[in-house]
Design an enzyme around this catalytic site. Structure first.
Site, PDB file in Angstrom:
ATOM      1  N   LYS A  16       0.843  -1.202   0.000  1.00 34.81           N
ATOM      2  CA  LYS A  16       0.000   0.000   0.000  1.00 34.81           C
ATOM      3  C   LYS A  16       0.875   1.247   0.000  1.00 34.81           C
ATOM      4  CE  LYS A  16      -1.858   2.965   2.802  1.00 34.81           C
ATOM      5  NZ  LYS A  16      -1.972   4.212   2.026  1.00 34.81           N
ATOM      6  N   GLY A  52       6.987   4.844   8.124  1.00 34.63           N
ATOM      7  CA  GLY A  52       6.127   6.006   8.266  1.00 34.63           C
ATOM      8  C   GLY A  52       6.353   6.665   9.614  1.00 34.63           C
ATOM      9  N   SER A  53       5.322   7.311  10.108  1.00 34.99           N
ATOM     10  CA  SER A  53       5.482   8.083  11.337  1.00 34.99           C
ATOM     11  C   SER A  53       5.517   7.166  12.564  1.00 34.99           C
ATOM     12  CB  SER A  53       4.330   9.070  11.459  1.00 34.99           C
ATOM     13  OG  SER A  53       3.118   8.368  11.507  1.00 34.99           O
ATOM     14  N   THR A  54       6.146   7.661  13.604  1.00 36.43           N
ATOM     15  CA  THR A  54       6.232   6.911  14.859  1.00 36.43           C
ATOM     16  C   THR A  54       4.832   6.686  15.435  1.00 36.43           C
ATOM     17  OG1 THR A  54       8.455   7.702  15.272  1.00 36.43           O
ATOM     18  CG2 THR A  54       7.201   7.009  17.206  1.00 36.43           C
ATOM     19  N   GLU A  55       3.975   7.683  15.269  1.00 35.73           N
ATOM     20  CA  GLU A  55       2.614   7.584  15.804  1.00 35.73           C
ATOM     21  C   GLU A  55       1.867   6.391  15.190  1.00 35.73           C
ATOM     22  OE1 GLU A  55       0.528  11.117  14.811  1.00 35.73           O
ATOM     23  OE2 GLU A  55      -1.357  10.380  15.656  1.00 35.73           O
ATOM     24  N   GLY A 100       3.227   3.938  13.567  1.00 34.76           N
ATOM     25  CA  GLY A 100       4.022   2.745  13.903  1.00 34.76           C
ATOM     26  C   GLY A 100       3.592   2.161  15.247  1.00 34.76           C
ATOM     27  N   GLU A 102      10.245  15.851  15.431  1.00 38.24           N
ATOM     28  CA  GLU A 102      10.594  15.719  14.012  1.00 38.24           C
ATOM     29  C   GLU A 102       9.753  16.723  13.223  1.00 38.24           C
ATOM     30  OE1 GLU A 102       9.165  12.268  11.824  1.00 38.24           O
ATOM     31  OE2 GLU A 102      11.157  12.056  10.953  1.00 38.24           O
TER      32      GLU A 102
HETATM   33  P1  NAP Z   1       2.353   8.056   8.062  1.00 36.52           P
HETATM   34  O1  NAP Z   1       1.284   9.030   8.187  1.00 36.52           O
HETATM   35  O2  NAP Z   1       2.681   7.209   9.231  1.00 36.52           O
HETATM   36  O3  NAP Z   1       1.986   7.149   6.808  1.00 36.52           O
HETATM   37  C1  NAP Z   1       2.775   6.101   6.342  1.00 36.52           C
HETATM   38  C2  NAP Z   1       1.908   5.109   5.617  1.00 36.52           C
HETATM   39  O4  NAP Z   1       1.017   4.491   6.548  1.00 36.52           O
HETATM   40  C3  NAP Z   1       1.028   5.720   4.546  1.00 36.52           C
HETATM   41  O5  NAP Z   1       0.892   4.800   3.484  1.00 36.52           O
HETATM   42  C4  NAP Z   1      -0.282   5.894   5.294  1.00 36.52           C
HETATM   43  O6  NAP Z   1      -1.396   5.992   4.455  1.00 36.52           O
HETATM   44  C5  NAP Z   1      -0.320   4.629   6.120  1.00 36.52           C
HETATM   45  N1  NAP Z   1      -1.176   4.704   7.293  1.00 36.52           N
HETATM   46  C6  NAP Z   1      -1.722   5.787   7.903  1.00 36.52           C
HETATM   47  N2  NAP Z   1      -2.445   5.429   8.974  1.00 36.52           N
HETATM   48  C7  NAP Z   1      -2.370   4.069   9.055  1.00 36.52           C
HETATM   49  C8  NAP Z   1      -2.884   3.095   9.981  1.00 36.52           C
HETATM   50  N3  NAP Z   1      -3.599   3.439  11.023  1.00 36.52           N
HETATM   51  N4  NAP Z   1      -2.588   1.791   9.755  1.00 36.52           N
HETATM   52  C9  NAP Z   1      -1.821   1.422   8.717  1.00 36.52           C
HETATM   53  N5  NAP Z   1      -1.319   2.295   7.819  1.00 36.52           N
HETATM   54  C10 NAP Z   1      -1.563   3.618   7.996  1.00 36.52           C
HETATM   55  O7  NAP Z   1       3.734   8.701   7.656  1.00 36.52           O
HETATM   56  P2  NAP Z   1       3.983   9.739   6.526  1.00 36.52           P
HETATM   57  O8  NAP Z   1       3.560  11.062   7.039  1.00 36.52           O
HETATM   58  O9  NAP Z   1       3.449   9.259   5.243  1.00 36.52           O
HETATM   59  O10 NAP Z   1       5.591   9.673   6.403  1.00 36.52           O
HETATM   60  C11 NAP Z   1       6.444  10.462   7.122  1.00 36.52           C
HETATM   61  C12 NAP Z   1       7.068   9.694   8.269  1.00 36.52           C
HETATM   62  O11 NAP Z   1       7.736   8.533   7.816  1.00 36.52           O
HETATM   63  C13 NAP Z   1       8.113  10.498   8.996  1.00 36.52           C
HETATM   64  O12 NAP Z   1       7.904  10.397  10.375  1.00 36.52           O
HETATM   65  C14 NAP Z   1       9.413   9.829   8.594  1.00 36.52           C
HETATM   66  O13 NAP Z   1      10.461   9.984   9.492  1.00 36.52           O
HETATM   67  C15 NAP Z   1       9.017   8.422   8.407  1.00 36.52           C
HETATM   68  N6  NAP Z   1       9.926   7.724   7.513  1.00 36.52           N
HETATM   69  C16 NAP Z   1      10.804   6.817   8.058  1.00 36.52           C
HETATM   70  C17 NAP Z   1      11.697   6.137   7.258  1.00 36.52           C
HETATM   71  C18 NAP Z   1      12.650   5.144   7.842  1.00 36.52           C
HETATM   72  O14 NAP Z   1      13.166   4.336   7.086  1.00 36.52           O
HETATM   73  N7  NAP Z   1      12.886   5.144   9.130  1.00 36.52           N
HETATM   74  C19 NAP Z   1      11.692   6.361   5.882  1.00 36.52           C
HETATM   75  C20 NAP Z   1      10.796   7.283   5.351  1.00 36.52           C
HETATM   76  C21 NAP Z   1       9.905   7.945   6.195  1.00 36.52           C
HETATM   77  P3  NAP Z   1      -1.879   7.456   3.988  1.00 36.52           P
HETATM   78  O15 NAP Z   1      -0.800   8.010   3.134  1.00 36.52           O
HETATM   79  O16 NAP Z   1      -3.098   7.195   3.250  1.00 36.52           O
HETATM   80  O17 NAP Z   1      -2.089   8.254   5.240  1.00 36.52           O
END
Ligand code: NAP
Ligand code: MG
Length: 494
Positions: A198, A250-253, A255, A404
């Site tokens: 996804k 994705g985000s820690t929240e 996660g 962050e």
């Molecule tokens: P996000 O809001 O956590 O979203 C990540 C993915 O999860 C998206 O595909 C999102 O879908 C999906 N998602 C949202 N809510 C969900 C839920 N309850 N259950 C399952 N999946 C869900 O993060 P983001 O804002 O897209 O990305 C930014 C974050 O990613 C930053 O905190 C960054 O540090 C982190 N990141 C970490 C790495 C690493 O390797 N450590 C690499 C890249 C990014 P939607 O898009 O539809 O909301």
């Protein structure tokens, strides 16, 4: 504390006042479908609920396409297709044959690299020079690298058998849509798993183009299924009972939510989350190189990098010189049209992300920290843009030093001893990356040994190789992606 706002001219005189001729990348090779479907069981299919959502170009706010919002029934269809493929054709294929598919995918990526780079820039907002020179070459490199592992897995553990886990549910963010897809898909397939992927809501188009490439490679139906949608779609995938592994970036929240909802299941979980990574610059460092890397580490890709060097710890004796040089370099950065080959800082991926960054910056300015922003260009009128900036002499307790931001915002502190630098660098809930700058190898090793960060670069920053593992400590995540470590998170050793 004094608030300082400068412009490019006041730092550099007339040096950066000359005009660049526009150098836009052509977009005619990219064919964007108005309506996009889901890829399930080797076919492009409509979603059960027939709901769509828009994806836009953040550089001008214009709609690029509509994407299908997959619901729980679509997730179920995709998981069933993956299970059928896993129990059927895919399990009968040798490692060598799996490798061949991956090599084929890597080669088609190279053939279609311009198309992938341009589409990534249009949908994400990142500068074309980054999607062209980093994201797409890394995408191909990851498929090449893991292709090489597919027929060697059986030799990894003497006398033991190495088995795939089964069905991997993979959820990726919007900051590196193609690269994150590669980090997930390539090791999973090399190890013999089947996948439901996804992509992020705002950046699904390149994942769909990559899916076309996978289709073109002739990979058997059901091995890779791609479903677009929002957080609810991701949650349905996480909670599906027939998924064996969840790989989330994705985000820690989010996660943490995923960790809570999978804790009572048999699912294996890897999480790549956020960061607040620090550069430590000692007085004996090569200053010009360090300035360049600090600038690259936080301002390029708009700071949308999980391992962005968002904190700078600089030894007190060189802090004034360093900050002066930093201002000077920032004043040459070009913020603007991501498709222009001269652009250094492109568009923030969405209005909500831009608003979030602006809010955090405004709050830190209200707290009175010394603030500086500049660029060589005026901000475009349309689209979501922000100038690179920093806060100087920030307290460790400040929100801007702890949270962050995920934007081009740097927090600067000073230190007097290596012990103080290590203590300040570790004073964070995260632990993803760090950069150490010194001429002395012994100082680098001693500092690195004290740091709690998954990746530590010395006299460089943001260097990636598919053979090298990546991941974090604490709230930056669980497990590793990349290299042999990444591969092992997709297998069971019996
Ligand atoms: P996000 O809001 O956590 O979203 C990540 C993915 O999860 C998206 O595909 C999102 O879908 C999906 N998602 C949202 N809510 C969900 C839920 N309850 N259950 C399952 N999946 C869900 O993060 P983001 O804002 O897209 O990305 C930014 C974050 O990613 C930053 O905190 C960054 O540090 C982190 N990141 C970490 C790495 C690493 O390797 N450590 C690499 C890249 C990014 P939607 O898009 O539809 O909301
Ligand atoms: Mg978009």
């Amino acid at each position: 504390m004094a608030k300082v706002k400068n412009s490019a001219e006041s730092v550099n005189g007339d040096r950066f006042k000359f005009e660049y001729a526009p150098a836009p990348e052509a977009i005619d090779m990219v064919k964007i479908k108005k309506e996009n479907k889901l890829f399930i069981n080797g076919k492009w299919v409509s979603g059960k609920s027939e709901k769509f959502f828009e994806t836009i170009n953040p550089a001008n706010g214009e709609k690029l396409a509509e994407l299908t919002e997959a619901d729980a029934q679509d997730v179920d269809r995709a998981v069933k297709a993956a299970r059928k493929a896993f129990n059927g054709e895919w399990s009968k294929i040798s490692g060598k044959e799996r490798g061949r598919y991956l090599f084929r995918i890597a080669r088609i990526i190279q053939e279609r690299s311009r198309e992938l780079a341009v589409l990534e820039t249009m949908d994400n907002g990142k500068p074309i020079k980054e999607s062209r020179d980093f994201d797409v070459p890394q995408l191909a490199a990851n498929f090449f690298y893991f292709a090489g592992w597919a027929d060697k897995l059986e030799y990894l553990f003497n006398g033991k058998s190495v088995q795939p886990l089964g069905i991997a549910g993979q959820i990726i963010p919007w900051n590196f849509p193609l690269l994150m897809a590669a980090w997930k898909l390539a090791p999973a397939l090399a190890a013999g798993n089947c996948v439901v992927l996804k992509p992020a809501e705002t950046t699904s188009l390149t994942a769909l183009l990559l899916t076309e490439i996978i289709e073109e490679s002739g990979l058997p139906a059901g091995v890779v299924n791609v479903i677009t949608g929002a957080g609810k779609t991701g949650a349905a995938l996480v909670n599906h009972p027939d998924v064996d592994k969840i790989a989330f970036t994705g985000s820690t929240e989010v996660g943490k939510t995923i960790a809570r909802s999978t804790v009572k299941s048999k699912k294996i979980l890897t999480l790549e989350l956020g960061g607040k990574s620090a550069h430590i610059v000692y007085e004996d460092a090569a200053i010009e190189q360090a300035v360049e890397a600090v600038v690259g580490g936080i301002y390029f890709n708009q700071g949308h990098v999980c391992c962005a060097g968002s904190r700078l710890l600089v030894e007190e004796s060189i802090a004034p010189v360093f900050v002066h040089k930093l201002k000077h370099r920032m004043a040459s950065l070009r913020v603007g049209d991501p498709l222009d080959k001269n652009t250094d800082i492109g568009a923030i991926n969405s209005r909500s992300e831009l608003d979030k960054i602006k809010k955090l910056v405004a709050a830190a300015r209200n707290e009175g920290y010394e603030y500086f922003e500049t660029a060589a260009t005026a901000l475009p009128e349309k689209g979501y843009f922000i100038n690179p900036c920093f806060f100087n002499n920030v307290a460790s307790s400040a929100n801007i030093c702890r949270r962050e931001v995920f934007g081009p915002v740097l927090a600067i502190q000073t230190f007097r001893t290596p012990a103080e630098a290590i203590k300040k660098a570790n004073d964070t809930a995260y632990g993803l990356a760090a950069g150490i700058w010194s001429e002395k190898g012994s100082k680098i090793h001693k500092t690195a040994a004290g740091l709690k960060a998954g990746v530590i670069w010395a006299n460089t920053y943001n260097k990636f190789d598919p053979a090298s593992p990546f991941g974090g400590y604490n709230e930056s995540g669980w497990g590793r992606e990349g290299g042999r470590h990444g591969l092992l998170s997709y297998v069971e050793v019996k």
